[in-house]
Design a protein around this motif. Structure first.
Motif, PDB file in Angstrom:
ATOM      1  N   LEU A  45       0.823  -1.208   0.000  1.00 25.15           N
ATOM      2  CA  LEU A  45       0.000   0.000   0.000  1.00 25.15           C
ATOM      3  C   LEU A  45       0.860   1.262   0.000  1.00 25.15           C
ATOM      4  CD1 LEU A  45      -2.870  -0.897   2.503  1.00 25.15           C
ATOM      5  CD2 LEU A  45      -3.078  -0.494   0.044  1.00 25.15           C
ATOM      6  N   GLN A  46       1.933   1.277   0.772  1.00 23.03           N
ATOM      7  CA  GLN A  46       2.833   2.428   0.811  1.00 23.03           C
ATOM      8  C   GLN A  46       3.478   2.643  -0.556  1.00 23.03           C
ATOM      9  OE1 GLN A  46       3.336   4.617   3.460  1.00 23.03           O
ATOM     10  NE2 GLN A  46       4.343   5.808   1.864  1.00 23.03           N
ATOM     11  N   HIS A  47       3.907   1.587  -1.182  1.00 19.63           N
ATOM     12  CA  HIS A  47       4.512   1.662  -2.513  1.00 19.63           C
ATOM     13  C   HIS A  47       3.514   2.253  -3.510  1.00 19.63           C
ATOM     14  CE1 HIS A  47       5.030  -0.087  -6.552  1.00 19.63           C
ATOM     15  NE2 HIS A  47       6.306   0.219  -6.363  1.00 19.63           N
ATOM     16  N   ASP A  48       2.297   1.710  -3.511  1.00 17.92           N
ATOM     17  CA  ASP A  48       1.272   2.190  -4.439  1.00 17.92           C
ATOM     18  C   ASP A  48       0.937   3.658  -4.180  1.00 17.92           C
ATOM     19  OD1 ASP A  48       1.246  -0.329  -5.508  1.00 17.92           O
ATOM     20  OD2 ASP A  48      -0.657  -0.932  -4.577  1.00 17.92           O
ATOM     21  N   TYR A  49       0.838   4.025  -2.905  1.00 16.89           N
ATOM     22  CA  TYR A  49       0.543   5.424  -2.565  1.00 16.89           C
ATOM     23  C   TYR A  49       1.659   6.337  -3.063  1.00 16.89           C
ATOM     24  CZ  TYR A  49       0.153   9.708   0.089  1.00 16.89           C
ATOM     25  OH  TYR A  49       0.088  11.034   0.440  1.00 16.89           O
ATOM     26  N   ASP A  50       2.910   5.974  -2.828  1.00 15.86           N
ATOM     27  CA  ASP A  50       4.037   6.803  -3.262  1.00 15.86           C
ATOM     28  C   ASP A  50       4.027   6.993  -4.774  1.00 15.86           C
ATOM     29  OD1 ASP A  50       4.962   7.105  -0.678  1.00 15.86           O
ATOM     30  OD2 ASP A  50       6.503   5.542  -0.844  1.00 15.86           O
ATOM     31  N   TYR A  51       3.789   5.916  -5.507  1.00 20.62           N
ATOM     32  CA  TYR A  51       3.794   6.016  -6.965  1.00 20.62           C
ATOM     33  C   TYR A  51       2.621   6.864  -7.453  1.00 20.62           C
ATOM     34  CZ  TYR A  51       3.825   4.875 -11.867  1.00 20.62           C
ATOM     35  OH  TYR A  51       3.850   4.981 -13.228  1.00 20.62           O
ATOM     36  N   LEU A  52       1.437   6.628  -6.911  1.00 21.36           N
ATOM     37  CA  LEU A  52       0.270   7.404  -7.336  1.00 21.36           C
ATOM     38  C   LEU A  52       0.416   8.878  -6.978  1.00 21.36           C
ATOM     39  CD1 LEU A  52      -2.634   4.949  -6.482  1.00 21.36           C
ATOM     40  CD2 LEU A  52      -1.804   5.605  -8.751  1.00 21.36           C
ATOM     41  N   TYR A  53       0.970   9.177  -5.825  1.00 23.45           N
ATOM     42  CA  TYR A  53       1.187  10.566  -5.420  1.00 23.45           C
ATOM     43  C   TYR A  53       2.120  11.267  -6.401  1.00 23.45           C
ATOM     44  CZ  TYR A  53       2.853  14.622  -2.884  1.00 23.45           C
ATOM     45  OH  TYR A  53       3.207  15.897  -2.542  1.00 23.45           O
ATOM     46  N   CYS A  54       3.235  10.629  -6.710  1.00 23.74           N
ATOM     47  CA  CYS A  54       4.214  11.235  -7.624  1.00 23.74           C
ATOM     48  C   CYS A  54       3.609  11.451  -9.006  1.00 23.74           C
ATOM     49  CB  CYS A  54       5.459  10.349  -7.737  1.00 23.74           C
ATOM     50  SG  CYS A  54       6.474  10.305  -6.246  1.00 23.74           S
ATOM     51  N   SER A  55       2.958  10.436  -9.543  1.00 24.13           N
ATOM     52  CA  SER A  55       2.410  10.593 -10.892  1.00 24.13           C
ATOM     53  C   SER A  55       1.265  11.605 -10.902  1.00 24.13           C
ATOM     54  CB  SER A  55       1.980   9.253 -11.482  1.00 24.13           C
ATOM     55  OG  SER A  55       1.104   8.579 -10.644  1.00 24.13           O
ATOM     56  N   HIS A  56       0.483  11.677  -9.837  1.00 25.71           N
ATOM     57  CA  HIS A  56      -0.592  12.676  -9.774  1.00 25.71           C
ATOM     58  C   HIS A  56      -0.012  14.086  -9.766  1.00 25.71           C
ATOM     59  CE1 HIS A  56      -4.115  14.917  -8.554  1.00 25.71           C
ATOM     60  NE2 HIS A  56      -3.420  15.401  -7.536  1.00 25.71           N
ATOM     61  N   GLU A  57       1.003  14.333  -8.969  1.00 22.22           N
ATOM     62  CA  GLU A  57       1.599  15.669  -8.903  1.00 22.22           C
ATOM     63  C   GLU A  57       2.226  16.062 -10.238  1.00 22.22           C
ATOM     64  OE1 GLU A  57       1.537  18.069  -6.401  1.00 22.22           O
ATOM     65  OE2 GLU A  57      -0.019  16.713  -5.715  1.00 22.22           O
ATOM     66  N   ILE A  58       2.880  15.122 -10.887  1.00 17.44           N
ATOM     67  CA  ILE A  58       3.475  15.412 -12.198  1.00 17.44           C
ATOM     68  C   ILE A  58       2.381  15.755 -13.199  1.00 17.44           C
ATOM     69  CG2 ILE A  58       4.646  14.339 -14.168  1.00 17.44           C
ATOM     70  CD1 ILE A  58       6.372  12.823 -12.089  1.00 17.44           C
ATOM     71  N   ASN A  59       1.336  14.940 -13.247  1.00 15.46           N
ATOM     72  CA  ASN A  59       0.252  15.175 -14.208  1.00 15.46           C
ATOM     73  C   ASN A  59      -0.498  16.468 -13.918  1.00 15.46           C
ATOM     74  OD1 ASN A  59       0.790  12.824 -15.659  1.00 15.46           O
ATOM     75  ND2 ASN A  59      -0.550  11.602 -14.361  1.00 15.46           N
ATOM     76  N   ARG A  60      -0.689  16.791 -12.651  1.00 13.17           N
ATOM     77  CA  ARG A  60      -1.386  18.025 -12.283  1.00 13.17           C
ATOM     78  C   ARG A  60      -0.605  19.245 -12.767  1.00 13.17           C
ATOM     79  NH1 ARG A  60      -0.608  21.688  -8.518  1.00 13.17           N
ATOM     80  NH2 ARG A  60       0.971  20.443  -7.470  1.00 13.17           N
ATOM     81  N   LEU A  61       0.697  19.234 -12.520  1.00 13.27           N
ATOM     82  CA  LEU A  61       1.524  20.363 -12.964  1.00 13.27           C
ATOM     83  C   LEU A  61       1.601  20.452 -14.488  1.00 13.27           C
ATOM     84  CD1 LEU A  61       4.471  20.518 -10.428  1.00 13.27           C
ATOM     85  CD2 LEU A  61       2.785  22.267 -10.895  1.00 13.27           C
ATOM     86  N   GLN A  62       1.673  19.307 -15.157  1.00 16.24           N
ATOM     87  CA  GLN A  62       1.681  19.331 -16.622  1.00 16.24           C
ATOM     88  C   GLN A  62       0.405  19.982 -17.148  1.00 16.24           C
ATOM     89  OE1 GLN A  62       2.204  15.375 -18.179  1.00 16.24           O
ATOM     90  NE2 GLN A  62       4.317  15.237 -17.473  1.00 16.24           N
TER      91      GLN A  62
END
Length: 170
Positions: A45-62
């Motif tokens: 769960l921690q791994h999935d959360y970290d990956y989803l958080y990073c990709s969400h922030e990247i996509n939001r800024l893009q």
């Protein structure tokens, strides 16, 4: 996330009391297996959360950078049309200049946000057990953010050029 960790700790505490009350060896090994299973699930769960958080922030800024770039291009085209029509209006120029200045301020704020997200992504990559494919996707996202910033800077430079052309009509 804090709730999951708290739930995990409470579960471990509750299970340790059960183990202390019953010294049956088979139940102890079952409990250890159960705790190991919960620990594995928590790590997943921690791994999935970290990956989803990073990709969400990247996509939001893009998305936000592209949205601002479209606004800058729209304003540039509007000013360019006014240039071709040959009609200078000092009040309109003031409005265009003010809008341009606020877009430059937004660019500066986004630049800081991009740098912060890129640092956060790199730290998460170092602290999480991402697969090579996940790391590649996140790093490509960071490079895309750099390209978006560069494209936005070019759009702002073009807008400033068009503003100068409009100002020179007076």
């Amino acid at each position: 996330m804090k709730r999951l960790i708290l739930l995990f700790i409470l579960t471990l505490f509750g299970m340790s009391r059960v183990v202390a009350q019953d010294n049956n060896p088979s139940q102890t090994t079952d409990l250890k297996a159960y705790v190991d299973s919960l620990s594995t699930k928590l790590n997943t769960l921690q791994h999935d959360y970290d990956y989803l958080y990073c990709s969400h922030e990247i996509n939001r800024l893009q998305f936000e950078l592209k949205d601002l770039m479209h606004d800058v291009n729209f304003d540039s085209n509007a000013i360019l049309i006014k240039c071709f029509l040959g009609r200078y209006d000092s009040d309109l120029y003031s409005i265009y200049r003010s809008g341009y200045n606020s877009q430059v301020d937004l660019y500066d704020a986004f630049k800081e946000s991009v740098e912060g997200v890129q640092r956060a992504v790199r730290l998460r990559i170092l602290s999480s057990n991402f697969t090579q494919n996940e790391i590649d996707v996140l790093m490509n996202g960071c490079e895309t953010l750099d390209r978006c910033l560069s494209a936005l800077q070019s759009a702002l430079d073009y807008c400033e050029l068009v503003l100068g052309m409009y100002r020179d009509l007076k």
